[in-house]
Design a protein around this motif. Sequence first.
Motif, PDB file in Angstrom:
ATOM      1  N   VAL A  19       0.875  -1.164   0.000  1.00  0.00           N
ATOM      2  CA  VAL A  19       0.000   0.000   0.000  1.00  0.00           C
ATOM      3  C   VAL A  19       0.913   1.214   0.000  1.00  0.00           C
ATOM      4  CG1 VAL A  19      -1.793   1.254   1.252  1.00  0.00           C
ATOM      5  CG2 VAL A  19      -1.751  -1.254   1.323  1.00  0.00           C
ATOM      6  N   GLY A  21       1.457   5.309  -0.388  1.00  0.00           N
ATOM      7  CA  GLY A  21       0.854   6.638  -0.297  1.00  0.00           C
ATOM      8  C   GLY A  21       1.581   7.605  -1.205  1.00  0.00           C
ATOM      9  N   HIS A  31       5.476   8.483  -0.721  1.00  0.00           N
ATOM     10  CA  HIS A  31       6.012   8.933   0.571  1.00  0.00           C
ATOM     11  C   HIS A  31       5.935   7.851   1.640  1.00  0.00           C
ATOM     12  CE1 HIS A  31       2.153   9.328   2.608  1.00  0.00           C
ATOM     13  NE2 HIS A  31       1.690  10.020   1.602  1.00  0.00           N
ATOM     14  N   HIS A  32       5.173   6.797   1.359  1.00  0.00           N
ATOM     15  CA  HIS A  32       5.050   5.746   2.372  1.00  0.00           C
ATOM     16  C   HIS A  32       4.702   4.440   1.682  1.00  0.00           C
ATOM     17  CE1 HIS A  32       4.326   4.402   6.554  1.00  0.00           C
ATOM     18  NE2 HIS A  32       3.586   3.508   5.950  1.00  0.00           N
ATOM     19  N   MET A  42      -5.355  -2.714   6.413  1.00  0.00           N
ATOM     20  CA  MET A  42      -4.912  -1.346   6.711  1.00  0.00           C
ATOM     21  C   MET A  42      -6.108  -0.427   6.517  1.00  0.00           C
ATOM     22  SD  MET A  42      -1.653   0.672   5.229  1.00  0.00           S
ATOM     23  CE  MET A  42      -1.464   2.448   5.428  1.00  0.00           C
ATOM     24  N   ALA A  44      -7.017   3.508   6.215  1.00  0.00           N
ATOM     25  CA  ALA A  44      -6.251   4.716   5.905  1.00  0.00           C
ATOM     26  C   ALA A  44      -7.173   5.851   5.480  1.00  0.00           C
ATOM     27  CB  ALA A  44      -5.239   4.421   4.797  1.00  0.00           C
ATOM     28  N   GLN A  45      -6.629   7.038   5.501  1.00  0.00           N
ATOM     29  CA  GLN A  45      -7.366   8.228   5.092  1.00  0.00           C
ATOM     30  C   GLN A  45      -6.579   8.999   4.043  1.00  0.00           C
ATOM     31  OE1 GLN A  45      -7.554   9.822   9.160  1.00  0.00           O
ATOM     32  NE2 GLN A  45      -9.763   9.930   8.848  1.00  0.00           N
ATOM     33  N   THR A  47      -5.274  12.586   3.329  1.00  0.00           N
ATOM     34  CA  THR A  47      -4.936  13.670   4.252  1.00  0.00           C
ATOM     35  C   THR A  47      -4.336  14.832   3.470  1.00  0.00           C
ATOM     36  OG1 THR A  47      -2.654  12.970   4.575  1.00  0.00           O
ATOM     37  CG2 THR A  47      -4.313  11.923   5.981  1.00  0.00           C
ATOM     38  N   HIS A  49      -1.362  15.382   3.330  1.00  0.00           N
ATOM     39  CA  HIS A  49      -0.111  14.876   2.762  1.00  0.00           C
ATOM     40  C   HIS A  49      -0.335  13.799   1.703  1.00  0.00           C
ATOM     41  CE1 HIS A  49       1.862  17.048   5.936  1.00  0.00           C
ATOM     42  NE2 HIS A  49       1.183  16.373   6.847  1.00  0.00           N
ATOM     43  N   THR A  50      -1.490  13.175   1.735  1.00  0.00           N
ATOM     44  CA  THR A  50      -1.744  12.002   0.886  1.00  0.00           C
ATOM     45  C   THR A  50      -2.930  12.265  -0.034  1.00  0.00           C
ATOM     46  OG1 THR A  50      -0.963  10.579   2.668  1.00  0.00           O
ATOM     47  CG2 THR A  50      -2.230   9.518   0.917  1.00  0.00           C
ATOM     48  N   VAL A  53      -3.548   6.683  -3.332  1.00  0.00           N
ATOM     49  CA  VAL A  53      -3.006   5.450  -2.763  1.00  0.00           C
ATOM     50  C   VAL A  53      -2.902   4.430  -3.887  1.00  0.00           C
ATOM     51  CG1 VAL A  53      -3.426   3.567  -1.141  1.00  0.00           C
ATOM     52  CG2 VAL A  53      -3.994   5.907  -0.484  1.00  0.00           C
TER      53      VAL A  53
HETATM   54  N1  TRP Z   1       1.633  10.528   7.202  1.00  0.00           N
HETATM   55  C1  TRP Z   1       0.706  10.138   6.178  1.00  0.00           C
HETATM   56  C2  TRP Z   1      -0.395  11.210   6.052  1.00  0.00           C
HETATM   57  O1  TRP Z   1      -0.836  11.742   7.070  1.00  0.00           O
HETATM   58  C3  TRP Z   1       0.139   8.786   6.535  1.00  0.00           C
HETATM   59  C4  TRP Z   1      -0.905   8.277   5.599  1.00  0.00           C
HETATM   60  C5  TRP Z   1      -2.202   8.704   5.567  1.00  0.00           C
HETATM   61  C6  TRP Z   1      -0.792   7.259   4.594  1.00  0.00           C
HETATM   62  N2  TRP Z   1      -2.899   8.038   4.610  1.00  0.00           N
HETATM   63  C7  TRP Z   1      -2.072   7.140   3.992  1.00  0.00           C
HETATM   64  C8  TRP Z   1       0.246   6.422   4.147  1.00  0.00           C
HETATM   65  C9  TRP Z   1      -2.316   6.225   2.969  1.00  0.00           C
HETATM   66  C10 TRP Z   1      -0.009   5.500   3.131  1.00  0.00           C
HETATM   67  C11 TRP Z   1      -1.283   5.406   2.552  1.00  0.00           C
HETATM   68  O2  TRP Z   1      -0.797  11.526   4.940  1.00  0.00           O
END
Ligand code: TRP
Length: 76
Positions: A19, A21, A31-32, A42, A44-45, A47, A49-50, A53
């Motif tokens: 997964v 991000g 970034h992740h 998982m 997730a949201q 955000t 930063h994101t 996905v």
């Molecule tokens: N630090 C990331 C953020 O706040 C963490 C994150 C949020 C993330 N949603 C994600 C990482 C989805 C991977 C996939 O945006």
Amino acid sequence: MSDQGNFITIKALEDGVNVIGLTRGTDTKFHHSEKLDKGEVMIAQFTEHTSAVKVRGKASILTAHGEVLSDEKIKK
Ligand code: TRP
């Protein structure tokens, strides 16, 4: 963030699902990266930063728009 209630869930249907991000803004970069084994989930949201996905591997992805299944990796 205003949208704290909006989750997506990703459930791995095989080992080694990734997964990933991707950043919000002018450039869209990884970034992740999270690795899930079969049965792992998982939640997730999206955000500040994101913005997107990416899911690699076989998984069930549930969003407010419904469920979508990603395919397993094509092994060459
Ligand atoms: N630090 C990331 C953020 O706040 C963490 C994150 C949020 C993330 N949603 C994600 C990482 C989805 C991977 C996939 O945006």
